[in-house]
Scaffold this motif. Structure first.
Motif, PDB file in Angstrom:
ATOM      1  N   LEU A 373       0.837  -1.501  -0.272  1.00 14.24           N
ATOM      2  CA  LEU A 373      -0.101   0.396  -0.100  1.00 14.24           C
ATOM      3  C   LEU A 373       0.808   1.638   0.083  1.00 14.24           C
ATOM      4  N   LYS A 374       0.165   1.484  -0.798  1.00 12.76           N
ATOM      5  CA  LYS A 374       1.470   3.477  -1.236  1.00 12.76           C
ATOM      6  C   LYS A 374       0.449   4.751  -0.735  1.00 12.76           C
ATOM      7  N   LEU A 375       0.480   5.708   0.381  1.00 11.48           N
ATOM      8  CA  LEU A 375      -0.272   7.035   0.285  1.00 11.48           C
ATOM      9  C   LEU A 375       0.771   7.942   0.951  1.00 11.48           C
ATOM     10  N   ASP A 376       0.476   8.494  -0.314  1.00 11.71           N
ATOM     11  CA  ASP A 376       1.749   9.673  -0.466  1.00 11.71           C
ATOM     12  C   ASP A 376       0.933  10.648  -0.597  1.00 11.71           C
ATOM     13  N   TRP A 377      -0.308  10.489   0.257  1.00 13.55           N
ATOM     14  CA  TRP A 377      -0.188  12.231   1.385  1.00 13.55           C
ATOM     15  C   TRP A 377      -0.231  11.910   2.016  1.00 13.55           C
ATOM     16  N   GLN A 378      -0.329  14.256   2.701  1.00 20.25           N
ATOM     17  CA  GLN A 378      -0.253  14.165   4.062  1.00 20.25           C
ATOM     18  C   GLN A 378      -1.421  14.896   4.615  1.00 20.25           C
ATOM     19  N   LEU A 379      -1.872  14.440   5.792  1.00 22.14           N
ATOM     20  CA  LEU A 379      -3.269  14.781   6.560  1.00 22.14           C
ATOM     21  C   LEU A 379      -2.104  16.287   7.744  1.00 22.14           C
ATOM     22  N   SER A 380      -3.205  17.491   7.526  1.00 22.74           N
ATOM     23  CA  SER A 380      -2.891  18.201   8.228  1.00 22.74           C
ATOM     24  C   SER A 380      -3.670  18.558   8.768  1.00 22.74           C
ATOM     25  N   GLU A 381      -3.532  19.827   9.685  1.00 23.22           N
ATOM     26  CA  GLU A 381      -4.893  20.435  11.017  1.00 23.22           C
ATOM     27  C   GLU A 381      -5.696  20.893  10.019  1.00 23.22           C
ATOM     28  N   ASP A 382      -5.754  21.281   8.438  1.00 28.38           N
ATOM     29  CA  ASP A 382      -7.291  21.388   7.864  1.00 28.38           C
ATOM     30  C   ASP A 382      -7.991  20.725   7.429  1.00 28.38           C
ATOM     31  N   ASP A 383      -7.714  19.030   7.877  1.00 29.75           N
ATOM     32  CA  ASP A 383      -8.678  18.239   7.818  1.00 29.75           C
ATOM     33  C   ASP A 383      -9.148  17.926   8.982  1.00 29.75           C
ATOM     34  N   PHE A 384      -8.575  18.727  10.546  1.00 26.20           N
ATOM     35  CA  PHE A 384      -9.819  18.872  10.975  1.00 26.20           C
ATOM     36  C   PHE A 384     -10.920  19.573  11.707  1.00 26.20           C
ATOM     37  N   GLN A 385     -11.458  19.711  10.459  1.00 23.88           N
ATOM     38  CA  GLN A 385     -12.453  20.441  10.145  1.00 23.88           C
ATOM     39  C   GLN A 385     -14.295  19.336  10.526  1.00 23.88           C
ATOM     40  N   PHE A 386     -14.588  19.527  11.482  1.00 26.65           N
ATOM     41  CA  PHE A 386     -16.022  19.128  11.908  1.00 26.65           C
ATOM     42  C   PHE A 386     -17.232  19.949  11.783  1.00 26.65           C
ATOM     43  N   ALA A 387     -18.225  19.993  10.342  1.00 27.13           N
ATOM     44  CA  ALA A 387     -18.872  20.830  10.438  1.00 27.13           C
ATOM     45  C   ALA A 387     -20.080  20.070  10.989  1.00 27.13           C
ATOM     46  N   SER A 388     -20.503  19.207  11.127  1.00 27.72           N
ATOM     47  CA  SER A 388     -21.742  18.230  12.411  1.00 27.72           C
ATOM     48  C   SER A 388     -21.489  18.245  13.361  1.00 27.72           C
ATOM     49  N   GLN A 389     -22.365  17.711  14.270  1.00 26.22           N
ATOM     50  CA  GLN A 389     -22.455  17.426  15.204  1.00 26.22           C
ATOM     51  C   GLN A 389     -23.020  14.968  15.051  1.00 26.22           C
ATOM     52  N   MET A 390     -23.567  15.510  14.100  1.00 20.98           N
ATOM     53  CA  MET A 390     -23.700  14.293  14.398  1.00 20.98           C
ATOM     54  C   MET A 390     -23.041  12.619  14.092  1.00 20.98           C
ATOM     55  N   GLY A 391     -23.170  11.922  14.649  1.00 23.40           N
ATOM     56  CA  GLY A 391     -22.020  10.944  14.880  1.00 23.40           C
ATOM     57  C   GLY A 391     -22.536   9.396  14.992  1.00 23.40           C
ATOM     58  N   MET A 392     -21.738   8.815  15.495  1.00 19.79           N
ATOM     59  CA  MET A 392     -22.045   7.100  15.778  1.00 19.79           C
ATOM     60  C   MET A 392     -21.781   6.651  17.236  1.00 19.79           C
ATOM     61  N   HIS A 393     -22.903   5.964  17.641  1.00 21.31           N
ATOM     62  CA  HIS A 393     -22.745   5.695  18.732  1.00 21.31           C
ATOM     63  C   HIS A 393     -22.797   4.423  18.642  1.00 21.31           C
ATOM     64  N   LEU A 394     -21.194   3.219  18.928  1.00 18.19           N
ATOM     65  CA  LEU A 394     -21.562   2.100  18.855  1.00 18.19           C
ATOM     66  C   LEU A 394     -22.236   1.243  19.820  1.00 18.19           C
ATOM     67  N   VAL A 395     -22.747   0.162  19.807  1.00 21.75           N
ATOM     68  CA  VAL A 395     -23.454  -0.262  20.911  1.00 21.75           C
ATOM     69  C   VAL A 395     -22.882  -1.915  21.644  1.00 21.75           C
ATOM     70  N   ASN A 396     -22.399  -2.161  20.300  1.00 21.89           N
ATOM     71  CA  ASN A 396     -21.824  -3.783  20.505  1.00 21.89           C
ATOM     72  C   ASN A 396     -20.644  -3.579  19.603  1.00 21.89           C
ATOM     73  N   ASN A 397     -20.061  -4.701  19.088  1.00 28.03           N
ATOM     74  CA  ASN A 397     -18.673  -5.016  18.332  1.00 28.03           C
ATOM     75  C   ASN A 397     -18.726  -4.336  16.639  1.00 28.03           C
ATOM     76  N   VAL A 398     -20.135  -4.169  16.770  1.00 29.99           N
ATOM     77  CA  VAL A 398     -20.460  -4.464  15.224  1.00 29.99           C
ATOM     78  C   VAL A 398     -21.433  -2.770  14.548  1.00 29.99           C
ATOM     79  N   ILE A 399     -22.278  -3.218  15.630  1.00 29.53           N
ATOM     80  CA  ILE A 399     -23.652  -1.989  16.116  1.00 29.53           C
ATOM     81  C   ILE A 399     -23.717  -0.990  16.949  1.00 29.53           C
ATOM     82  N   ALA A 400     -23.637   0.221  15.076  1.00 28.84           N
ATOM     83  CA  ALA A 400     -23.877   1.478  16.022  1.00 28.84           C
ATOM     84  C   ALA A 400     -25.248   2.524  15.273  1.00 28.84           C
TER      85      ALA A 400
END
Length: 570
Positions: A373-400
């Motif tokens: 696998l080749k990941l030829d890109w970088q993460l930056s602080e700009d990527d950490f923008q969260f425009a929504s408060q919606m999310g996933m609540h994990l209730v067991n191994n695989v159900i959210a």
């Protein structure tokens, strides 16, 4: 069908052995063996020439270069695992070697990872190369990706699906995780099911929670077996509708013991349409073996001994029409034989696969000719923008389930007292990102994983810097899972093949996965199998909310809750 064939010259050599003109290459002498067709135990000698049994009975050859005195042993057919996902941190080669050591000599495998990572031609060349393994690998052909992919239409074309179904090592279509499309009249799905049936390939379902009428309709549309029964009553419902039923015992669905106990209590005496599977569990679950563990549980729960063995051999071979070569001990069959200390101990003392005694030493675990696998890109602080408060609540191994976070998601680090983490999925090529939050995973500072159901990169954590550090380490490893706590890398597993498979020996992968599990449990992970949690975050055949390449989706309503965002520079 999947029965083995031989040239005229090889067939004549085999006949010569029976005529005492040539010696067998291996003789099993004075062995008590399971005769599947007579449904009894018999005593005799098994002559093997090359990979094939050429005679079973009372006669002895005049000579044999290799003789095993099996007077104190019991022989049963090599076990068959009917539902294998051969890319769950291990790879098909390392899994095949590990499985064979414990007596599972035939594996029927999912092709999804090859669909995601290779062209049809490349995948088929690999399938042919894997024929050299001591174990035998058969395959199935997926009709959907069990997630929403941007390029799914180009991946699943009539040409590509039919090319897979035409391959001689492919024995079925499915598993049908996209079965609602079949019920809704999807033209492609109907055409592919019909093509599979016309070419005498089986069709495996994936029908969790399906009602009796839904099962009936899917049977009419072409399904023949299902592995999603969770109770004895669901098994009986499927049998009543004409299905073959595979009972699971996996790290996240350990249903086998409860189901078999209930079936025995209900007075069920016919087990010939039942199979057993570990359903592609992760390495730690296979430490003591695969089908041997299931057979032992079945015997201990009161399933008649021969039936218990047949649920992992003859029943499966008959279903796939391969019983002329696999799944039983008889003249003409491939010499896949397990030699046991007793009838009630299915973990073998010795394993014979394709006529050769399997070594207990760790074998080469490398898949041939696959790029890292080749990941030829970088993460930056700009990527950490969260425009929504919606999310996933994990209730067991695989159900959210969907939920709304009350935290300020603009901060660099989320509050420790809140059971929430940042959650991101970033395209493998770095072109887009999907940002949300997850509740109920663990109090982990940073986790990065190239192991996911779509091949994209997952990032989870409370601390942005730790998430970036974990990602950078995954890049260095050319794929893997990395955990960072308090600024330090605490656990990692390298997965260079498609970002999902290790090249290391199976035992080493078990050790590395156990370190990942323990580190996450120390951080508050409350379930059994974190690798399944990561894998199924994108799986739209599960409720209720999922990450996909098209966004965070409400599965039931098919509504996009958060859309992906194009990353800078792409």
């Amino acid at each position: 069908m999947a029965n083995q064939t031989y040239s005229k010259e090889v067939l004549q050599q085999q006949v010569n052995v029976v005529d005492l003109k040539e010696p067998p290459t291996l003789l099993l002498k004075n062995v008590t063996y399971l005769h599947s067709y007579l449904h009894t135990w018999m005593k005799g000698n098994i002559w093997i020439y090359g990979e094939r049994i050429v005679y079973v009975g009372k006669e002895m050859p005049e000579d044999a270069p290799n003789v095993m005195d099996c007077s104190d042993m019991v022989a049963v057919p090599g076990y068959i695992e009917p539902h294998v996902h051969p890319f769950q941190l291990y790879n098909p080669v390392s899994l095949a070697h590990h499985a064979a050591r414990f007596g599972t000599t035939t594996l029927i495998c999912d092709n999804l990872s090859f669909l995601l990572g290779l062209s049809t031609e490349e995948a088929h060349r690999l399938l042919d190369e894997l024929r050299s393994l001591p174990s035998t690998l058969f395959w199935w052909s997926r009709f959907d990706a069990q997630s929403l992919l941007n390029d799914e239409a180009s991946m699943f074309t009539g040409e590509s699906v039919k090319a897979w179904l035409d391959h001689p090592l492919v024995v079925q279509g499915g598993e049908l995780t996209g079965w609602p499309r079949l019920l809704q009249g999807d033209e492609n799905m109907h055409a592919w099911v019909r093509y599979a049936k016309e070419n005498k390939k089986r069709m495996e379902g994936h029908f969790p929670g399906a009602s009796e009428k839904t099962l009936a309709k899917l049977m009419l549309l072409g399904a023949e077996s299902d592995h999603e029964a969770m109770t004895a009553d669901e098994v009986i419902t499927r049998l009543s509708q004409g299905y073959y039923v595979t009972i699971r015992d996996s790290s996240i669905r350990p249903d086998l013991e409860t189901i078999l106990e209930q079936l025995v209590k209900k007075g069920i005496t016919r087990f010939d349409r039942l199979f057993m599977t570990t359903d592609g569990s992760h390495p730690f679950y296979y430490e003591r073996g695969i089908s041997n563990v299931l057979i032992k549980k079945a015997i201990d729960l009161g399933v008649p001994i021969i039936d218990a063995y047949h649920m992992a051999s003859d029943n499966i071979a008959r279903y796939y029409g391969m019983d002329h070569s696999y799944g039983n001990i008889a003249t003409g069959r491939v010499a896949n034989i397990n030699l046991l200390s007793s009838k009630t101990e299915p973990t073998p003392m010795h394993v014979i696969a394709k006529g050769t005694v399997v070594s207990n030493n760790e074998e080469d675990s490398n898949l041939p000719q696959l790029p890292s696998l080749k990941l030829d890109w970088q993460l930056s602080e700009d990527d950490f923008q969260f425009a929504s408060q919606m999310g996933m609540h994990l209730v067991n191994n695989v159900i959210a389930k969907p939920y709304r976070s009350e935290q300020d998601l603009s901060v660099d680090q989320l509050l420790q007292e809140q059971d929430e983490c940042f959650l991101m999925m970033v395209a493998r090529d770095g072109s887009w990102r999907l940002n949300t939050v997850v509740k109920g995973f663990a109090q982990v500072d940073g986790l990065a994983s190239s192991y996911s159901g779509t091949g994209d990169v997952l990032l989870i954590g409370k601390c942005r810097k730790s998430m970036i550090r974990a990602f950078n380490r995954v890049k260095e490893l050319a794929g893997g899972i990395v955990l960072v706590q308090e600024g330090e890398i605490r656990a990692e597993i390298q997965l260079p093949i498609f970002g999902s498979m290790s090249q290391k020996p199976f035992e080493q992968v078990i050790a590395e996965e156990r370190e990942i599990i323990q580190t996450l449990k120390n951080a508050g992970y409350a379930f059994e199998d974190p690798a399944f949690t990561l894998l199924f975050l994108t799986a739209t055949h599960l409720p209720f909310v999922r990450l996909t390449q098209k966004g965070l989706i409400d599965v039931k309503n098919q509504e996009i809750m958060i859309s992906p965002v194009k990353r800078k520079g792409f």
